[in-house]
Design an enzyme around this catalytic site. Structure first.
Site, mmCIF file in Angstrom:
data_model
loop_
_atom_site.group_PDB
_atom_site.id
_atom_site.type_symbol
_atom_site.label_atom_id
_atom_site.label_comp_id
_atom_site.label_asym_id
_atom_site.label_seq_id
_atom_site.Cartn_x
_atom_site.Cartn_y
_atom_site.Cartn_z
ATOM 1 N N GLY A 81 -1.888 0.614 -5.028
ATOM 2 C CA GLY A 81 -1.782 0.133 -3.350
ATOM 3 C C GLY A 81 -1.821 0.940 -3.323
ATOM 4 O O GLY A 81 -2.829 1.324 -2.481
ATOM 5 N N ALA B 133 0.759 -1.089 -0.067
ATOM 6 C CA ALA B 133 -0.269 -0.376 -0.194
ATOM 7 C C ALA B 133 1.119 0.787 0.379
ATOM 8 O O ALA B 133 0.750 2.619 -0.046
ATOM 9 C CB ALA B 133 -1.079 -0.158 1.353
ATOM 10 N N ASN B 134 1.379 1.055 0.117
ATOM 11 C CA ASN B 134 3.010 2.398 0.465
ATOM 12 C C ASN B 134 2.734 2.484 -1.304
ATOM 13 O O ASN B 134 3.968 3.824 -0.727
ATOM 14 C CB ASN B 134 4.550 2.141 0.454
ATOM 15 C CG ASN B 134 4.683 0.777 -0.048
ATOM 16 O OD1 ASN B 134 4.691 -0.402 0.083
ATOM 17 N ND2 ASN B 134 6.138 1.072 -0.095
ATOM 18 N N SER B 135 2.609 2.318 -2.348
ATOM 19 C CA SER B 135 3.108 2.482 -3.685
ATOM 20 C C SER B 135 2.447 2.611 -5.100
ATOM 21 O O SER B 135 1.083 1.542 -4.930
ATOM 22 C CB SER B 135 4.894 1.832 -4.283
ATOM 23 O OG SER B 135 4.980 2.342 -5.157
ATOM 24 N N TYR C 49 7.036 -14.372 -14.194
ATOM 25 C CA TYR C 49 5.582 -13.121 -13.928
ATOM 26 C C TYR C 49 4.261 -13.685 -14.624
ATOM 27 O O TYR C 49 3.409 -13.419 -14.039
ATOM 28 C CB TYR C 49 5.779 -12.048 -14.919
ATOM 29 C CG TYR C 49 5.400 -10.349 -13.983
ATOM 30 C CD1 TYR C 49 5.337 -10.139 -12.985
ATOM 31 C CD2 TYR C 49 4.478 -10.009 -15.655
ATOM 32 C CE1 TYR C 49 4.513 -9.645 -12.678
ATOM 33 C CE2 TYR C 49 3.628 -8.865 -15.087
ATOM 34 C CZ TYR C 49 3.685 -8.318 -13.599
ATOM 35 O OH TYR C 49 2.549 -7.211 -12.939
HETATM 36 N N1 LIG Z 1 1.821 -0.764 -12.967
HETATM 37 C C1 LIG Z 1 1.363 -1.591 -13.918
HETATM 38 O O1 LIG Z 1 1.191 -1.490 -15.454
HETATM 39 C C2 LIG Z 1 0.242 -3.080 -13.948
HETATM 40 C C3 LIG Z 1 0.111 -2.985 -14.878
HETATM 41 C C4 LIG Z 1 0.177 -5.122 -14.138
HETATM 42 C C5 LIG Z 1 -0.154 -5.468 -13.377
HETATM 43 N N2 LIG Z 1 0.232 -4.964 -12.290
HETATM 44 C C6 LIG Z 1 -0.355 -5.408 -10.845
HETATM 45 O O2 LIG Z 1 -0.691 -4.168 -10.004
HETATM 46 C C7 LIG Z 1 0.056 -4.370 -8.296
HETATM 47 C C8 LIG Z 1 0.723 -3.611 -7.794
HETATM 48 O O3 LIG Z 1 1.889 -3.242 -8.558
HETATM 49 P P1 LIG Z 1 2.241 -1.460 -9.033
HETATM 50 O O4 LIG Z 1 1.923 -0.880 -10.257
HETATM 51 O O5 LIG Z 1 1.721 -0.456 -8.371
HETATM 52 O O6 LIG Z 1 3.586 -1.210 -8.792
HETATM 53 P P2 LIG Z 1 4.896 -0.502 -7.130
HETATM 54 O O7 LIG Z 1 4.168 0.707 -7.808
HETATM 55 O O8 LIG Z 1 6.518 -1.658 -7.715
HETATM 56 O O9 LIG Z 1 3.905 -1.339 -6.330
HETATM 57 C C9 LIG Z 1 4.340 -2.760 -5.826
HETATM 58 C C10 LIG Z 1 3.837 -3.216 -4.421
HETATM 59 O O10 LIG Z 1 4.368 -4.296 -4.043
HETATM 60 C C11 LIG Z 1 4.943 -4.150 -2.662
HETATM 61 N N3 LIG Z 1 5.683 -5.649 -2.711
HETATM 62 C C12 LIG Z 1 7.108 -5.844 -3.421
HETATM 63 N N4 LIG Z 1 7.220 -6.945 -3.432
HETATM 64 C C13 LIG Z 1 7.004 -6.666 -1.707
HETATM 65 C C14 LIG Z 1 7.239 -8.600 -1.243
HETATM 66 N N5 LIG Z 1 8.024 -9.432 -1.138
HETATM 67 N N6 LIG Z 1 6.433 -7.778 0.497
HETATM 68 C C15 LIG Z 1 5.000 -6.715 0.044
HETATM 69 N N7 LIG Z 1 5.368 -5.525 -0.128
HETATM 70 C C16 LIG Z 1 6.151 -5.879 -2.199
HETATM 71 C C17 LIG Z 1 6.154 -2.539 -3.119
HETATM 72 O O11 LIG Z 1 7.055 -2.819 -1.966
HETATM 73 P P3 LIG Z 1 7.884 -1.960 -1.613
HETATM 74 O O12 LIG Z 1 7.778 -0.166 -2.362
HETATM 75 O O13 LIG Z 1 8.457 -1.466 -0.542
HETATM 76 O O14 LIG Z 1 8.906 -2.120 -3.223
HETATM 77 C C18 LIG Z 1 5.034 -2.086 -3.454
HETATM 78 O O15 LIG Z 1 4.449 -0.998 -2.032
HETATM 79 C C19 LIG Z 1 1.326 -5.194 -8.928
HETATM 80 O O16 LIG Z 1 0.445 -6.514 -8.481
HETATM 81 C C20 LIG Z 1 1.307 -5.636 -10.294
HETATM 82 O O17 LIG Z 1 1.542 -6.922 -10.918
HETATM 83 C C21 LIG Z 1 0.928 -3.559 -12.500
#
Ligand SMILES: NC(=O)c1ccc[n+]([C@@H]2O[C@H](COP(=O)([O-])OP(=O)(O)OC[C@H]3O[C@@H](n4cnc5c(N)ncnc54)[C@H](OP(=O)(O)O)[C@@H]3O)[C@@H](O)[C@H]2O)c1
Length: 323
Positions: free
Chosen positions: A36, A31-33, A190
């Site tokens: 989320g 939820a920090n990024s 992935y």
């Molecule tokens: N952005 C896109 O275009 C896109 C497209 C398809 C699917 N998604 C999906 O969307 C979801 C959210 O991703 P996002 O795009 O918001 O990316 P993001 O900004 O990188 O956020 C990912 C989050 O997951 C956390 N995380 C990573 N490893 C972890 C662990 N071991 N334990 C707990 N938390 C962990 C990260 O924590 P840290 O900040 O500490 O690293 C961060 O809070 C993901 O499941 C991704 O597969 C995103």
């Protein structure tokens, strides 16, 4: 990406259309990024108590400060409350501790948003020795969901939402080599993990008809996912591709809408699957979209559930549903 199904989703659904969330307790992983953080912002504005479940308490606190500071701007507010929870999905002991903490603090849960994820790193292992993408994107979330089921099942109207990706459509569950030990391709891993998210959503719905279990994907959203992926892999060529595709990327807030729809909308359906409605599912407004065919196969769901359960039990002696 497959076309939308003919299911009624209100046109241009946004956070403003979200039902009041007062009195609801929501837990968001990662939820920090990115998505989320935007999901937390929207739920908070509509009155939910939101548990920011993050692997770094420092980054969780920074997110809490950002959310509180943003209150008052359009679409934001602090009608609800925020709480921090340490959760490293790459460590099943941490998952057990987090689930027990929720049970002790609240004894209930209304929404579990399994959002955290990592994308296409070189092969790495979790603390218990699972391939990182399988371990974080799928197994850690499976364990968390499984451990929190008694709290969710005790809550009327509880929902569980898995955040998946368009990568599910090229994913394959390789039950003979789930950890990529024989052959590791970081994109195939992935795809497998994101397919597992949607297979799990359907299997959970079969097993727990009293819950609403759904999955959602954001299309292409500007978050830390792509920069973190390039930093981990060193694949600068992929960075160039992201820069070329940049006009297609939507904001994190827009990308979070399908998961927020699944998590809160009255129109969201059991075993629903939501994603953006434009440019082949890469951007736009939430719509019902067809999941990868494997998600609809009960045999795949049953097998993934059984294997995941066994892996968690073997790797983590403390793995037992919270009372
Ligand atoms: N952005 C896109 O275009 C896109 C497209 C398809 C699917 N998604 C999906 O969307 C979801 C959210 O991703 P996002 O795009 O918001 O990316 P993001 O900004 O990188 O956020 C990912 C989050 O997951 C956390 N995380 C990573 N490893 C972890 C662990 N071991 N334990 C707990 N938390 C962990 C990260 O924590 P840290 O900040 O500490 O690293 C961060 O809070 C993901 O499941 C991704 O597969 C995103």
């Amino acid at each position: 990406m497959p076309p939308s199904q003919a299911v009624a989703v209100p046109a241009r659904w946004s956070g403003a259309a979200m039902p009041d969330q007062s009195g609801r307790l929501a837990l968001i992983t990662g939820a920090n990024s990115g998505l989320g953080l935007e999901s937390a912002r929207a739920l908070l504005a509509r009155g939910a108590t939101v548990v920011l479940a993050c692997r770094s308490l420092e980054r969780a606190e920074a997110a809490r400060q950002e959310l509180l500071a943003g209150a008052g701007s359009a679409g934001s507010g602090t009608a609800g409350e925020l709480e921090l929870l340490e959760l490293d999905l790459a460590d099943l002991d941490s998952v057990v501790r987090a689930a027990n903490t929720v049970a002790e603090r609240h004894g209930r849960l209304d929404l579990l948003l399994n959002n955290a994820g990592v994308m296409a790193p070189p092969r790495q292992l979790t603390r218990q020795g699972f391939e990182l993408q399988f371990g974080v994107n799928h197994l850690g979330h499976y364990a968390l969901t499984r451990l929190l089921l008694p709290l969710l099942e005790a809550s009327a109207g509880a929902r569980v939402v898995q955040v998946t990706s368009g990568a599910q459509y090229f994913g394959r569950l390789d039950f003979d080599d789930l950890q990529g030990e024989r052959r590791y391709d970081r994109w195939a891993a992935y795809g497998q993990s994101k397919l597992a998210n949607v297979v799990l959503a359907h299997e959970l719905q079969r097993r727990c008809p009293g819950l609403l279990s759904a999955a959602a994907h954001p299309g292409l959203a500007r978050t830390n996912l792509q920069p973190a992926s390039i930093a981990a892999s060193g694949a600068r060529f992929e960075g160039t591709i992201y820069r070329l595709l940049d006009p297609l990327f939507q904001s994190a807030a827009q990308g979070a809408l399908p998961q927020l729809f699944a998590a809160t909308a009255a129109e969201a359906e059991s075993a629903g699957h939501y994603g953006p409605n434009q440019f082949g599912g890469m951007r736009g407004w939430p719509a019902a979209v067809r999941p990868a065919p494997a998600a609809l196969d009960p045999a795949q769901g049953e097998r993934l559930w059984q294997v995941s359960e066994e892996l968690c039990r073997r790797a983590c002696p403390g793995f037992a549903p919270v009372a």
